[in-house]
Scaffold this motif. Structure first.
Motif, PDB file in Angstrom:
ATOM      1  N   LEU A 122       0.826  -1.209   0.000  1.00 36.20           N
ATOM      2  CA  LEU A 122       0.000   0.000   0.000  1.00 36.20           C
ATOM      3  C   LEU A 122       0.860   1.259   0.000  1.00 36.20           C
ATOM      4  O   LEU A 122       0.595   2.206  -0.750  1.00 36.20           O
ATOM      5  CB  LEU A 122      -0.917  -0.021   1.223  1.00 36.20           C
ATOM      6  CG  LEU A 122      -2.012   1.025   1.303  1.00 36.20           C
ATOM      7  CD1 LEU A 122      -2.917   0.941   0.082  1.00 36.20           C
ATOM      8  CD2 LEU A 122      -2.813   0.827   2.565  1.00 36.20           C
ATOM      9  N   ALA A 123       1.918   1.268   0.807  1.00 34.02           N
ATOM     10  CA  ALA A 123       2.811   2.433   0.843  1.00 34.02           C
ATOM     11  C   ALA A 123       3.518   2.627  -0.490  1.00 34.02           C
ATOM     12  O   ALA A 123       3.662   3.764  -0.965  1.00 34.02           O
ATOM     13  CB  ALA A 123       3.829   2.278   1.970  1.00 34.02           C
ATOM     14  N   VAL A 124       3.948   1.539  -1.118  1.00 38.26           N
ATOM     15  CA  VAL A 124       4.626   1.647  -2.412  1.00 38.26           C
ATOM     16  C   VAL A 124       3.660   2.115  -3.490  1.00 38.26           C
ATOM     17  O   VAL A 124       4.009   2.956  -4.331  1.00 38.26           O
ATOM     18  CB  VAL A 124       5.291   0.305  -2.790  1.00 38.26           C
ATOM     19  CG1 VAL A 124       5.742   0.292  -4.236  1.00 38.26           C
ATOM     20  CG2 VAL A 124       6.471   0.025  -1.876  1.00 38.26           C
ATOM     21  N   VAL A 125       2.432   1.620  -3.478  1.00 40.02           N
ATOM     22  CA  VAL A 125       1.437   2.045  -4.473  1.00 40.02           C
ATOM     23  C   VAL A 125       1.143   3.534  -4.324  1.00 40.02           C
ATOM     24  O   VAL A 125       1.087   4.268  -5.328  1.00 40.02           O
ATOM     25  CB  VAL A 125       0.157   1.194  -4.347  1.00 40.02           C
ATOM     26  CG1 VAL A 125      -1.002   1.820  -5.095  1.00 40.02           C
ATOM     27  CG2 VAL A 125       0.414  -0.217  -4.847  1.00 40.02           C
ATOM     28  N   VAL A 126       0.968   3.997  -3.087  1.00 42.39           N
ATOM     29  CA  VAL A 126       0.716   5.436  -2.878  1.00 42.39           C
ATOM     30  C   VAL A 126       1.907   6.240  -3.369  1.00 42.39           C
ATOM     31  O   VAL A 126       1.751   7.276  -4.026  1.00 42.39           O
ATOM     32  CB  VAL A 126       0.413   5.722  -1.382  1.00 42.39           C
ATOM     33  CG1 VAL A 126       0.454   7.211  -1.094  1.00 42.39           C
ATOM     34  CG2 VAL A 126      -0.926   5.139  -1.000  1.00 42.39           C
ATOM     35  N   ARG A 127       3.097   5.769  -3.082  1.00 44.27           N
ATOM     36  CA  ARG A 127       4.313   6.471  -3.510  1.00 44.27           C
ATOM     37  C   ARG A 127       4.401   6.542  -5.034  1.00 44.27           C
ATOM     38  O   ARG A 127       4.767   7.569  -5.605  1.00 44.27           O
ATOM     39  CB  ARG A 127       5.532   5.752  -2.934  1.00 44.27           C
ATOM     40  CG  ARG A 127       6.840   6.367  -3.274  1.00 44.27           C
ATOM     41  CD  ARG A 127       7.946   5.586  -2.604  1.00 44.27           C
ATOM     42  NE  ARG A 127       9.238   6.126  -2.950  1.00 44.27           N
ATOM     43  CZ  ARG A 127      10.374   5.672  -2.484  1.00 44.27           C
ATOM     44  NH1 ARG A 127      10.371   4.671  -1.631  1.00 44.27           N
ATOM     45  NH2 ARG A 127      11.499   6.208  -2.838  1.00 44.27           N
ATOM     46  N   LEU A 128       4.079   5.445  -5.700  1.00 47.95           N
ATOM     47  CA  LEU A 128       4.158   5.416  -7.160  1.00 47.95           C
ATOM     48  C   LEU A 128       3.047   6.243  -7.808  1.00 47.95           C
ATOM     49  O   LEU A 128       3.244   6.819  -8.877  1.00 47.95           O
ATOM     50  CB  LEU A 128       4.113   3.974  -7.672  1.00 47.95           C
ATOM     51  CG  LEU A 128       5.328   3.110  -7.328  1.00 47.95           C
ATOM     52  CD1 LEU A 128       5.105   1.683  -7.794  1.00 47.95           C
ATOM     53  CD2 LEU A 128       6.590   3.699  -7.934  1.00 47.95           C
ATOM     54  N   MET A 133       9.680   7.360  -7.033  1.00 45.61           N
ATOM     55  CA  MET A 133      10.503   6.351  -7.689  1.00 45.61           C
ATOM     56  C   MET A 133      10.249   4.977  -7.087  1.00 45.61           C
ATOM     57  O   MET A 133       9.866   4.859  -5.930  1.00 45.61           O
ATOM     58  CB  MET A 133      11.991   6.709  -7.537  1.00 45.61           C
ATOM     59  CG  MET A 133      12.382   7.933  -8.317  1.00 45.61           C
ATOM     60  SD  MET A 133      14.115   8.427  -8.161  1.00 45.61           S
ATOM     61  CE  MET A 133      14.954   7.052  -7.522  1.00 45.61           C
ATOM     62  N   TRP A 134      10.478   3.950  -7.899  1.00 43.84           N
ATOM     63  CA  TRP A 134      10.379   2.568  -7.434  1.00 43.84           C
ATOM     64  C   TRP A 134      11.520   2.315  -6.451  1.00 43.84           C
ATOM     65  O   TRP A 134      12.682   2.551  -6.778  1.00 43.84           O
ATOM     66  CB  TRP A 134      10.454   1.635  -8.629  1.00 43.84           C
ATOM     67  CG  TRP A 134      10.576   0.193  -8.283  1.00 43.84           C
ATOM     68  CD1 TRP A 134      11.686  -0.572  -8.423  1.00 43.84           C
ATOM     69  CD2 TRP A 134       9.575  -0.655  -7.730  1.00 43.84           C
ATOM     70  NE1 TRP A 134      11.428  -1.837  -7.999  1.00 43.84           N
ATOM     71  CE2 TRP A 134      10.131  -1.919  -7.555  1.00 43.84           C
ATOM     72  CE3 TRP A 134       8.251  -0.459  -7.345  1.00 43.84           C
ATOM     73  CZ2 TRP A 134       9.434  -3.000  -7.040  1.00 43.84           C
ATOM     74  CZ3 TRP A 134       7.547  -1.535  -6.832  1.00 43.84           C
ATOM     75  CH2 TRP A 134       8.133  -2.779  -6.684  1.00 43.84           C
ATOM     76  N   PRO A 135      11.227   1.832  -5.235  1.00 43.12           N
ATOM     77  CA  PRO A 135      12.286   1.643  -4.241  1.00 43.12           C
ATOM     78  C   PRO A 135      13.197   0.448  -4.522  1.00 43.12           C
ATOM     79  O   PRO A 135      14.205   0.279  -3.846  1.00 43.12           O
ATOM     80  CB  PRO A 135      11.516   1.434  -2.935  1.00 43.12           C
ATOM     81  CG  PRO A 135      10.177   0.955  -3.342  1.00 43.12           C
ATOM     82  CD  PRO A 135       9.911   1.547  -4.699  1.00 43.12           C
ATOM     83  N   GLY A 136      12.854  -0.356  -5.487  1.00 42.14           N
ATOM     84  CA  GLY A 136      13.671  -1.526  -5.816  1.00 42.14           C
ATOM     85  C   GLY A 136      13.057  -2.794  -5.251  1.00 42.14           C
ATOM     86  O   GLY A 136      12.153  -2.765  -4.414  1.00 42.14           O
ATOM     87  N   TRP A 137      13.580  -3.905  -5.725  1.00 40.35           N
ATOM     88  CA  TRP A 137      13.026  -5.186  -5.312  1.00 40.35           C
ATOM     89  C   TRP A 137      13.384  -5.551  -3.882  1.00 40.35           C
ATOM     90  O   TRP A 137      12.793  -6.474  -3.309  1.00 40.35           O
ATOM     91  CB  TRP A 137      13.481  -6.284  -6.274  1.00 40.35           C
ATOM     92  CG  TRP A 137      12.857  -6.115  -7.617  1.00 40.35           C
ATOM     93  CD1 TRP A 137      13.483  -5.654  -8.744  1.00 40.35           C
ATOM     94  CD2 TRP A 137      11.501  -6.348  -7.977  1.00 40.35           C
ATOM     95  NE1 TRP A 137      12.589  -5.598  -9.781  1.00 40.35           N
ATOM     96  CE2 TRP A 137      11.357  -6.021  -9.331  1.00 40.35           C
ATOM     97  CE3 TRP A 137      10.388  -6.795  -7.283  1.00 40.35           C
ATOM     98  CZ2 TRP A 137      10.163  -6.128 -10.005  1.00 40.35           C
ATOM     99  CZ3 TRP A 137       9.184  -6.906  -7.963  1.00 40.35           C
ATOM    100  CH2 TRP A 137       9.075  -6.577  -9.298  1.00 40.35           C
ATOM    101  N   THR A 138      14.312  -4.839  -3.279  1.00 44.02           N
ATOM    102  CA  THR A 138      14.656  -5.146  -1.886  1.00 44.02           C
ATOM    103  C   THR A 138      13.526  -4.785  -0.925  1.00 44.02           C
ATOM    104  O   THR A 138      13.552  -5.205   0.235  1.00 44.02           O
ATOM    105  CB  THR A 138      15.936  -4.409  -1.465  1.00 44.02           C
ATOM    106  OG1 THR A 138      15.753  -3.006  -1.636  1.00 44.02           O
ATOM    107  CG2 THR A 138      17.133  -4.894  -2.270  1.00 44.02           C
ATOM    108  N   VAL A 139      12.545  -4.027  -1.405  1.00 46.68           N
ATOM    109  CA  VAL A 139      11.403  -3.680  -0.566  1.00 46.68           C
ATOM    110  C   VAL A 139      10.614  -4.941  -0.193  1.00 46.68           C
ATOM    111  O   VAL A 139       9.898  -4.959   0.809  1.00 46.68           O
ATOM    112  CB  VAL A 139      10.501  -2.628  -1.264  1.00 46.68           C
ATOM    113  CG1 VAL A 139       9.671  -3.246  -2.370  1.00 46.68           C
ATOM    114  CG2 VAL A 139       9.609  -1.935  -0.261  1.00 46.68           C
TER     115      VAL A 139
END
Length: 173
Positions: A122-128, A133-139
């Protein structure tokens, strides 16, 4: 009657000052400037879920939202990104609060893993959505580390409630 494992030992009531102290310490740990990487576990999220499971009347969605806004302001993130994620996380923890104590700590960690995955997603979707920027696959590693912290958090945060209510010379604990 079959009793859950958590009910084998009766726990003392949680001290509200201890709950507040642990939440503030977790907030301070998350605010330490240590070159934030995407795989770093969110200690505040783990503590919010723990208290949401064990004390849902004291630590609910409102406190999760307030701490989320504080993290958003501190990180300079989109205002509401962490607040939305923490609110959803807290809601999920409260829905699990009756079922989760029946399981061992390892099984509990597996059951809270989807909560942490959903919160990070959810946090990554809101950010995108706002052009971040995409935080990378390490997320994808952060929820796994948070679930791995669950047994440690459970042992540490339940320890003050496991002591004897009235100590005497004949009782070792």
């Amino acid at each position: 009657m079959i009793m859950p494992r958590a009910a084998e030992k009766l726990l003392l009531p949680a001290n509200p000052w201890f709950i507040a102290f642990t939440l503030i310490v977790a907030l301070m740990i998350d605010m330490v400037p240590v070159g934030r990487v995407a795989a770093m576990p969110d200690v505040l999220a783990v503590v919010l879920v723990f208290w949401g499971v064990h004390q849902p009347r004291r630590v609910g969605v409102l406190w999760a939202f307030i701490f989320g806004v504080l993290i958003d302001v501190h990180d300079g993130a989109v205002l509401g990104q962490h607040a939305l994620a923490y609110s959803g996380l807290s809601f999920g923890a409260i829905t699990l609060h009756r079922r989760l104590p029946w399981f061992s700590l390892g099984a509990q960690a597996i059951q809270v893993l989807p909560l942490f995955v959903a919160a990070h997603a959810l946090a990554v979707v809101v950010r995108l959505l706002v052009g971040g920027m995409w935080p990378g696959w390490t997320v994808l590693l952060a929820p796994v580390f948070e679930a791995a912290l669950w047994p440690v958090a459970s042992v540490l945060l339940l320890a003050p409630q496991k002591r004897a209510p009235d100590r005497d010379a004949n009782r070792p604990l």
